[in-house]
Each structure stands twice: as C-alpha cells, then as structure tokens.
Scaffold this motif. Sequence first.
Motif, mmCIF file in Angstrom:
data_model
loop_
_atom_site.group_PDB
_atom_site.id
_atom_site.type_symbol
_atom_site.label_atom_id
_atom_site.label_comp_id
_atom_site.label_asym_id
_atom_site.label_seq_id
_atom_site.Cartn_x
_atom_site.Cartn_y
_atom_site.Cartn_z
ATOM 1 N N THR A 128 0.829 -1.202 0.000
ATOM 2 C CA THR A 128 0.000 0.000 0.000
ATOM 3 C C THR A 128 0.865 1.255 0.000
ATOM 4 O OG1 THR A 128 -1.738 -1.182 1.200
ATOM 5 C CG2 THR A 128 -1.859 1.211 1.192
ATOM 6 N N SER A 129 1.948 1.237 0.763
ATOM 7 C CA SER A 129 2.837 2.403 0.812
ATOM 8 C C SER A 129 3.553 2.616 -0.524
ATOM 9 C CB SER A 129 3.856 2.243 1.944
ATOM 10 O OG SER A 129 4.700 1.133 1.726
ATOM 11 N N ILE A 130 3.908 1.527 -1.203
ATOM 12 C CA ILE A 130 4.550 1.656 -2.512
ATOM 13 C C ILE A 130 3.568 2.223 -3.536
ATOM 14 C CG2 ILE A 130 5.647 0.398 -4.404
ATOM 15 C CD1 ILE A 130 6.707 -1.583 -2.328
ATOM 16 N N MET A 131 2.317 1.751 -3.479
ATOM 17 C CA MET A 131 1.291 2.293 -4.371
ATOM 18 C C MET A 131 1.082 3.784 -4.104
ATOM 19 S SD MET A 131 -1.439 -0.884 -4.220
ATOM 20 C CE MET A 131 -2.534 -0.314 -5.527
ATOM 21 N N ALA A 132 1.156 4.172 -2.834
ATOM 22 C CA ALA A 132 1.030 5.589 -2.490
ATOM 23 C C ALA A 132 2.172 6.405 -3.085
ATOM 24 C CB ALA A 132 0.991 5.752 -0.967
ATOM 25 N N PHE A 152 13.123 12.511 0.422
ATOM 26 C CA PHE A 152 13.083 11.883 -0.901
ATOM 27 C C PHE A 152 14.202 10.860 -1.054
ATOM 28 C CE2 PHE A 152 14.418 11.464 -5.296
ATOM 29 C CZ PHE A 152 13.227 11.100 -5.899
ATOM 30 N N ASP A 153 15.390 11.169 -0.546
ATOM 31 C CA ASP A 153 16.509 10.220 -0.651
ATOM 32 C C ASP A 153 16.169 8.904 0.058
ATOM 33 O OD1 ASP A 153 18.060 12.053 -2.057
ATOM 34 O OD2 ASP A 153 18.884 12.913 -0.225
ATOM 35 N N ASN A 154 15.523 9.007 1.213
ATOM 36 C CA ASN A 154 15.114 7.789 1.936
ATOM 37 C C ASN A 154 14.063 7.014 1.159
ATOM 38 O OD1 ASN A 154 16.818 8.407 4.080
ATOM 39 N ND2 ASN A 154 15.234 9.530 5.196
ATOM 40 N N LEU A 155 13.155 7.748 0.514
ATOM 41 C CA LEU A 155 12.120 7.094 -0.288
ATOM 42 C C LEU A 155 12.737 6.369 -1.475
ATOM 43 C CD1 LEU A 155 9.151 6.558 -0.979
ATOM 44 C CD2 LEU A 155 9.082 8.800 -2.090
ATOM 45 N N LEU A 156 13.669 7.010 -2.145
ATOM 46 C CA LEU A 156 14.331 6.387 -3.296
ATOM 47 C C LEU A 156 15.061 5.117 -2.881
ATOM 48 C CD1 LEU A 156 15.293 6.339 -6.231
ATOM 49 C CD2 LEU A 156 17.110 7.945 -5.580
ATOM 50 N N LEU A 157 15.781 5.175 -1.781
ATOM 51 C CA LEU A 157 16.515 3.996 -1.316
ATOM 52 C C LEU A 157 15.562 2.849 -0.998
ATOM 53 C CD1 LEU A 157 19.003 2.467 -0.359
ATOM 54 C CD2 LEU A 157 18.815 3.636 1.842
ATOM 55 N N GLN A 158 14.464 3.131 -0.318
ATOM 56 C CA GLN A 158 13.515 2.075 0.025
ATOM 57 C C GLN A 158 12.893 1.446 -1.221
ATOM 58 O OE1 GLN A 158 12.785 0.499 2.923
ATOM 59 N NE2 GLN A 158 14.555 1.656 3.624
ATOM 60 N N LEU A 159 12.603 2.264 -2.225
ATOM 61 C CA LEU A 159 12.036 1.708 -3.459
ATOM 62 C C LEU A 159 13.045 0.802 -4.161
ATOM 63 C CD1 LEU A 159 10.057 4.751 -4.913
ATOM 64 C CD2 LEU A 159 9.118 2.611 -4.029
ATOM 65 N N LEU A 160 14.300 1.186 -4.172
ATOM 66 C CA LEU A 160 15.326 0.336 -4.773
ATOM 67 C C LEU A 160 15.465 -0.968 -3.990
ATOM 68 C CD1 LEU A 160 18.052 3.032 -5.575
ATOM 69 C CD2 LEU A 160 16.664 1.778 -7.236
ATOM 70 N N SER A 164 14.239 -4.909 -5.173
ATOM 71 C CA SER A 164 15.264 -5.963 -5.181
ATOM 72 C C SER A 164 14.865 -7.170 -4.350
ATOM 73 C CB SER A 164 16.588 -5.392 -4.634
ATOM 74 O OG SER A 164 16.969 -4.228 -5.328
ATOM 75 N N GLN A 165 13.653 -7.156 -3.766
ATOM 76 C CA GLN A 165 13.222 -8.246 -2.897
ATOM 77 C C GLN A 165 12.811 -9.485 -3.679
ATOM 78 O OE1 GLN A 165 10.189 -7.324 -0.070
ATOM 79 N NE2 GLN A 165 11.595 -6.344 1.354
ATOM 80 N N ASP A 166 12.690 -10.594 -2.937
ATOM 81 C CA ASP A 166 12.257 -11.852 -3.540
ATOM 82 C C ASP A 166 10.737 -11.953 -3.650
ATOM 83 O OD1 ASP A 166 14.842 -12.795 -3.889
ATOM 84 O OD2 ASP A 166 14.930 -13.614 -1.857
ATOM 85 N N LYS A 167 10.010 -11.190 -2.817
ATOM 86 C CA LYS A 167 8.552 -11.231 -2.889
ATOM 87 C C LYS A 167 8.103 -10.586 -4.191
ATOM 88 C CE LYS A 167 7.555 -11.279 2.067
ATOM 89 N NZ LYS A 167 6.881 -10.573 3.185
ATOM 90 N N LYS A 168 7.540 -11.388 -5.057
ATOM 91 C CA LYS A 168 7.253 -10.931 -6.413
ATOM 92 C C LYS A 168 6.295 -9.751 -6.443
ATOM 93 C CE LYS A 168 5.737 -12.585 -10.948
ATOM 94 N NZ LYS A 168 5.218 -13.740 -11.720
ATOM 95 N N GLU A 172 7.318 -6.193 -7.995
ATOM 96 C CA GLU A 172 6.626 -5.652 -9.164
ATOM 97 C C GLU A 172 6.031 -4.280 -8.877
ATOM 98 O OE1 GLU A 172 3.824 -8.665 -10.151
ATOM 99 O OE2 GLU A 172 5.243 -9.846 -11.349
ATOM 100 N N GLU A 173 5.493 -4.104 -7.676
ATOM 101 C CA GLU A 173 4.899 -2.811 -7.323
ATOM 102 C C GLU A 173 5.982 -1.745 -7.205
ATOM 103 O OE1 GLU A 173 1.699 -0.835 -7.457
ATOM 104 O OE2 GLU A 173 1.435 -2.995 -7.143
ATOM 105 N N ALA A 174 7.136 -2.118 -6.654
ATOM 106 C CA ALA A 174 8.238 -1.163 -6.542
ATOM 107 C C ALA A 174 8.780 -0.786 -7.923
ATOM 108 C CB ALA A 174 9.351 -1.753 -5.681
ATOM 109 N N ASP A 175 8.822 -1.739 -8.844
ATOM 110 C CA ASP A 175 9.235 -1.423 -10.222
ATOM 111 C C ASP A 175 8.282 -0.411 -10.856
ATOM 112 O OD1 ASP A 175 11.530 -2.960 -10.365
ATOM 113 O OD2 ASP A 175 10.485 -4.749 -11.073
ATOM 114 N N LYS A 176 6.977 -0.574 -10.595
ATOM 115 C CA LYS A 176 5.996 0.383 -11.117
ATOM 116 C C LYS A 176 6.232 1.781 -10.541
ATOM 117 C CE LYS A 176 2.270 -3.044 -11.675
ATOM 118 N NZ LYS A 176 0.917 -3.443 -11.184
#
Length: 298
Positions: A128-132, A152-160, A164-168, A172-176
Amino acid sequence: MALRPIVDNALPVAPERPKKNLQVVSVPLQKQSEVGVNDENKAPLPPSSSPIDYISSDNLKPISDPESKIQGLIERLDSKDWTNVCESLNNIRRFALYHSSLLLPFLEKVMSVVVKSMKNPRSALIKTSIMASSDIFYAFGDQLLDSISDAFDNLLLQLLLKASQDKKFVCEEADKALNAMVQSMTPLPLLNKLKPYVSHVNLRIRAKAAISISNFVSKMGLEGMDEFGLVSLVQVAADLLNDRLPEAREAARRIVISVYEAYTGSEEQKQEEWQSFCQSSLPPIHVHSLVKITSSST
C-alpha cells in the motif's frame, strides 16, 4: 477356649463417603479454521485473508469536503494500528490525485510515513505504501526534490530495496513506482541521485538503479546528456557492462546505445568521431566493449 469371631480380627471399615454428583459441562469444540495450531498430520490451514484492498489509481475517488478532513488524516498516519495506516495511505493517494494542493504542506510528513511503512514487516502495508509513492510521484513530480530534509533520498533507497526483494508482488509494485518516478520527474536531478547506487554493494540495487538510469537516458537528448556529462554516462555504462547481474549489463547496453544515437544522430560519418570520444574518455578495454555494442546496433 472359645475362638474369637473372625469378624473381630477384620480391619475396621471406614464409613462410606457420600458420592458427589459430577456435572459434565460440554465445551464446544472450535472449528478447524478457528484453531491457531495446526495438526502436523493435517493439511495446512489457508492463510487468513487480508482485510486490505489494493485499489488501483483509476478506481480511487475524490474526497468529499477535503478541507475539513486533511488534518485528521495526517494525524491518523501515526496510528499504531497498521490497518488504520493502510486506510490512511489510500486516502493520501486520493488527496494526491484530486486535492494535491491541500496535501503539499504535509508532503515531508507523508513521505516519512511512506518510508516507515515500507520498512514494516507486513506485506499489505508495504504494498500500500509503494502504491502511495507512485501516486505521489505523478502528483508532485519535481516538487519532491524541493524538500530540505532527506525524505526523498530515503524514499528512493527504500524503493530500490523493495524492487530488489524476492517477494514478487512487492518487487513488481516497486518497479511500477520507479517507472512512475522516471515518467514524472526531470531526468537530470534524478540521475545525480541515482548515480551513487550503481556502485552499491548490493548487486540487485545496482541493477535496479541501472535500469532507472537507462530509462532516464532514453528520454534525454544530447543537450541533456551534455548537462549531466557524456563522459560520466559512458563511464557508468562501461562499469556496468561487467556487472554480475544480466539486468545491469542489459541496462548498460541501453545506456551506451542511447548516448551513441544522441551523439552521432545515426550519421555514419560520425562513427570515427564517436570512437575518438570513447578513446579519450575510457580505458582501451572499455573502448572495445562500447564500440562493439554500437557496431552491432547499426
């Protein structure tokens, strides 16, 4: 001599105690679905369904009377109940899409909550947070970079990290979300923020950063590449060509081709000029790799 009756030698008999009437209380058995511990000889119980709905951006609706609700919404972001936080994040998305001017003063607070939620172990809250974050990128774009904090720097790092996680479904949501960032923000400042991550110790983070950089570079013209630094771009690509992950190597090839096409304008007479540029910017072993890529692409 008369024998004493045998009964006299018998042990005294204790008086019989009155019997208690035992009451049997029937305890209803729990259904299997209500039992927390599963019998190892039985099939595993299905996981409980998540109460969280993953709502696509297209299905989010405006908020009625948003002016009176924005402050209460920001306060509910600090709830210790993760389901309440999920609900609040979905409302944040609605504000971002339909009432962004009301959300703007609270943007740093919102980004910090989004980052905190991505670190939570609950997958529903992470997604949900990634979708946000995707909706926030589309709504605010370069305004996110105006923050005086490192939100923003913290947000960028978390998205990267999440990409990179194993949970598909998280990956996929982070890639979006990273694609939303590429589509909604100016390339140059983002390239400067992404560049350090292509040297990150985590090879998956390197690959995700490389993919985002290649997506940005493909949108840029020669002038934008010059502003960032053509030499820096080809050096980044040359280093990634030898990366352990194929995704990073493919992103590097895409960067090389984008820079080559912008530099030469696909004119054959500029081939020698391109080769001279590579020779002046890179070690010989890298020059050979770059020239080989561009030769095969023409």
